[in-house]
Motif scaffolding. Structure first.
Motif, PDB file in Angstrom:
ATOM      1  N   ALA A 213     -22.118  50.865 -50.247  1.00  0.00           N
ATOM      2  CA  ALA A 213     -20.946  51.260 -49.798  1.00  0.00           C
ATOM      3  C   ALA A 213     -19.884  50.566 -49.809  1.00  0.00           C
ATOM      4  O   ALA A 213     -19.035  49.800 -50.441  1.00  0.00           O
ATOM      5  N   ALA A 214     -20.225  48.901 -48.434  1.00  0.00           N
ATOM      6  CA  ALA A 214     -19.171  47.893 -48.268  1.00  0.00           C
ATOM      7  C   ALA A 214     -19.386  46.600 -49.179  1.00  0.00           C
ATOM      8  O   ALA A 214     -18.495  46.328 -49.608  1.00  0.00           O
ATOM      9  N   ARG A 215     -20.395  46.436 -50.492  1.00  0.00           N
ATOM     10  CA  ARG A 215     -20.433  45.802 -51.301  1.00  0.00           C
ATOM     11  C   ARG A 215     -19.409  46.573 -52.890  1.00  0.00           C
ATOM     12  O   ARG A 215     -18.907  45.659 -53.608  1.00  0.00           O
ATOM     13  N   ALA A 216     -19.528  47.854 -52.395  1.00  0.00           N
ATOM     14  CA  ALA A 216     -18.454  48.173 -53.570  1.00  0.00           C
ATOM     15  C   ALA A 216     -17.300  48.368 -53.636  1.00  0.00           C
ATOM     16  O   ALA A 216     -16.376  47.715 -54.447  1.00  0.00           O
ATOM     17  N   GLU A 217     -17.164  48.414 -52.472  1.00  0.00           N
ATOM     18  CA  GLU A 217     -15.403  48.519 -51.790  1.00  0.00           C
ATOM     19  C   GLU A 217     -15.121  47.130 -51.929  1.00  0.00           C
ATOM     20  O   GLU A 217     -14.455  46.420 -52.229  1.00  0.00           O
ATOM     21  N   GLY A 218     -15.780  45.874 -51.573  1.00  0.00           N
ATOM     22  CA  GLY A 218     -15.621  44.290 -51.641  1.00  0.00           C
ATOM     23  C   GLY A 218     -15.142  43.961 -53.006  1.00  0.00           C
ATOM     24  O   GLY A 218     -14.695  43.169 -53.479  1.00  0.00           O
ATOM     25  N   ARG A 219     -15.936  44.664 -53.994  1.00  0.00           N
ATOM     26  CA  ARG A 219     -16.071  44.563 -55.514  1.00  0.00           C
ATOM     27  C   ARG A 219     -14.914  44.856 -55.365  1.00  0.00           C
ATOM     28  O   ARG A 219     -14.359  44.750 -56.995  1.00  0.00           O
ATOM     29  N   GLY A 220     -14.095  46.075 -55.188  1.00  0.00           N
ATOM     30  CA  GLY A 220     -12.810  46.987 -55.482  1.00  0.00           C
ATOM     31  C   GLY A 220     -12.832  47.840 -56.829  1.00  0.00           C
ATOM     32  O   GLY A 220     -12.016  48.700 -56.683  1.00  0.00           O
ATOM     33  N   GLU A 221     -14.295  48.377 -55.840  1.00  0.00           N
ATOM     34  CA  GLU A 221     -14.970  49.744 -56.424  1.00  0.00           C
ATOM     35  C   GLU A 221     -14.585  50.493 -55.420  1.00  0.00           C
ATOM     36  O   GLU A 221     -14.780  50.735 -54.951  1.00  0.00           O
ATOM     37  N   ALA A 222     -13.607  51.841 -56.208  1.00  0.00           N
ATOM     38  CA  ALA A 222     -14.158  53.183 -55.697  1.00  0.00           C
ATOM     39  C   ALA A 222     -15.861  53.510 -55.668  1.00  0.00           C
ATOM     40  O   ALA A 222     -16.689  53.689 -55.978  1.00  0.00           O
ATOM     41  N   PHE A 223     -16.012  54.424 -53.850  1.00  0.00           N
ATOM     42  CA  PHE A 223     -17.121  54.946 -53.481  1.00  0.00           C
ATOM     43  C   PHE A 223     -17.409  56.043 -52.654  1.00  0.00           C
ATOM     44  O   PHE A 223     -16.700  55.620 -51.894  1.00  0.00           O
ATOM     45  N   PRO A 224     -18.286  56.838 -53.010  1.00  0.00           N
ATOM     46  CA  PRO A 224     -18.106  57.860 -52.415  1.00  0.00           C
ATOM     47  C   PRO A 224     -18.313  57.558 -50.488  1.00  0.00           C
ATOM     48  O   PRO A 224     -19.006  57.295 -50.747  1.00  0.00           O
ATOM     49  N   ASP A 225     -17.708  58.358 -49.493  1.00  0.00           N
ATOM     50  CA  ASP A 225     -17.721  58.526 -48.313  1.00  0.00           C
ATOM     51  C   ASP A 225     -19.428  58.955 -47.874  1.00  0.00           C
ATOM     52  O   ASP A 225     -20.362  59.354 -48.200  1.00  0.00           O
ATOM     53  N   VAL A 226     -19.934  57.280 -47.229  1.00  0.00           N
ATOM     54  CA  VAL A 226     -21.107  57.838 -47.075  1.00  0.00           C
ATOM     55  C   VAL A 226     -21.874  59.120 -46.496  1.00  0.00           C
ATOM     56  O   VAL A 226     -22.519  59.763 -47.445  1.00  0.00           O
ATOM     57  N   ASP A 227     -20.849  59.650 -45.925  1.00  0.00           N
ATOM     58  CA  ASP A 227     -21.405  60.969 -45.289  1.00  0.00           C
ATOM     59  C   ASP A 227     -21.366  61.693 -46.689  1.00  0.00           C
ATOM     60  O   ASP A 227     -23.018  62.959 -46.732  1.00  0.00           O
ATOM     61  N   ALA A 228     -21.134  61.688 -47.902  1.00  0.00           N
ATOM     62  CA  ALA A 228     -20.893  62.873 -49.125  1.00  0.00           C
ATOM     63  C   ALA A 228     -22.320  61.746 -49.871  1.00  0.00           C
ATOM     64  O   ALA A 228     -22.613  63.666 -50.326  1.00  0.00           O
ATOM     65  N   VAL A 229     -23.016  61.023 -49.458  1.00  0.00           N
ATOM     66  CA  VAL A 229     -23.505  60.659 -50.222  1.00  0.00           C
ATOM     67  C   VAL A 229     -24.705  61.150 -49.495  1.00  0.00           C
ATOM     68  O   VAL A 229     -25.316  61.675 -49.974  1.00  0.00           O
TER      69      VAL A 229
END
Length: 191
Positions: A134-150
């Motif tokens: 998630a942190a990598r995705a967000e660092g690239r500006g990508e939307a990523f689901p909440d960790v609890d949702a995953v």
């Protein structure tokens, strides 16, 4: 899972833990899990049975401790450059490892422990892996689901199927990941 005081972070305690864990793993490669006893483990590890009883209490707690340590990830999830693909690669590997015969045995050992701390630790290991993705995705500006949702949409269904005897195939894992990713980028409405 360690004894009431908990293990010290280093020194003799760490050496005893490493020796006992190694002995358990060695014995379980040579014989069935049900045949392994604390006196056998102690002899293999070069410690007294009382050392094992004092630290772990019983064989189930020891097996759970060994399983938790073996379930600890030893590397970061693969970085494909896209969060959804990272999650898919991780989830496929997770499903494969957990549904293997050794994976299922470790899951059973962790869940059979009386204090439940091993299951909590394994859950945290899994969450940490997803947090990295998630942190990598967000660092690239990508939307990523909440960790609890995953955890709810990907990890839980995989574990449920494994616990009840089904190996989740790659198509099912892909559908789970797609469903989780749709939480942040819904699929287009059918025309």
């Amino acid at each position: 899972m360690a004894g009431k005081e908990g293990p010290r972070p280093g020194g003799r305690s760490a050496r005893v833990q490493a020796s006992v864990h190694g002995a358990v793993q060695a014995l379980m490669t040579r014989m069935e899990r049900a045949e392994v006893t604390i006196p056998m483990i102690a002899a293999e590890a070069g410690v007294t049975p009382s050392t094992i009883y004092r630290r772990w209490g019983d064989i189930q707690e020891l097996l759970a401790d060994v399983a938790v340590e073996r379930l600890r990830p030893d590397m970061e999830p693969v970085d494909t450059g896209i969060g959804g693909r990272d999650l898919l690669a991780w989830a496929e590997q997770y499903a494969e490892e957990m549904s293997s015969k050794p994976g299922r045995a470790m899951i059973r050992d962790v869940l059979a422990a009386q204090d439940g701390s091993g299951a909590y630790q394994c859950c945290n290991f899994t969450k940490q892996q997803i947090e990295v993705i998630a942190a990598r995705a967000e660092g690239r500006g990508e939307a990523f689901p909440d960790v609890d949702a995953v955890m709810d949409r990907v990890v839980s269904p995989i574990m449920y199927r494994i616990l009840f005897g089904e190996v989740p195939d790659t198509a099912r894992v892909a559908r789970l990941v797609t469903g989780a990713m749709e939480l942040v980028s819904p699929a287009p409405a059918p025309v």
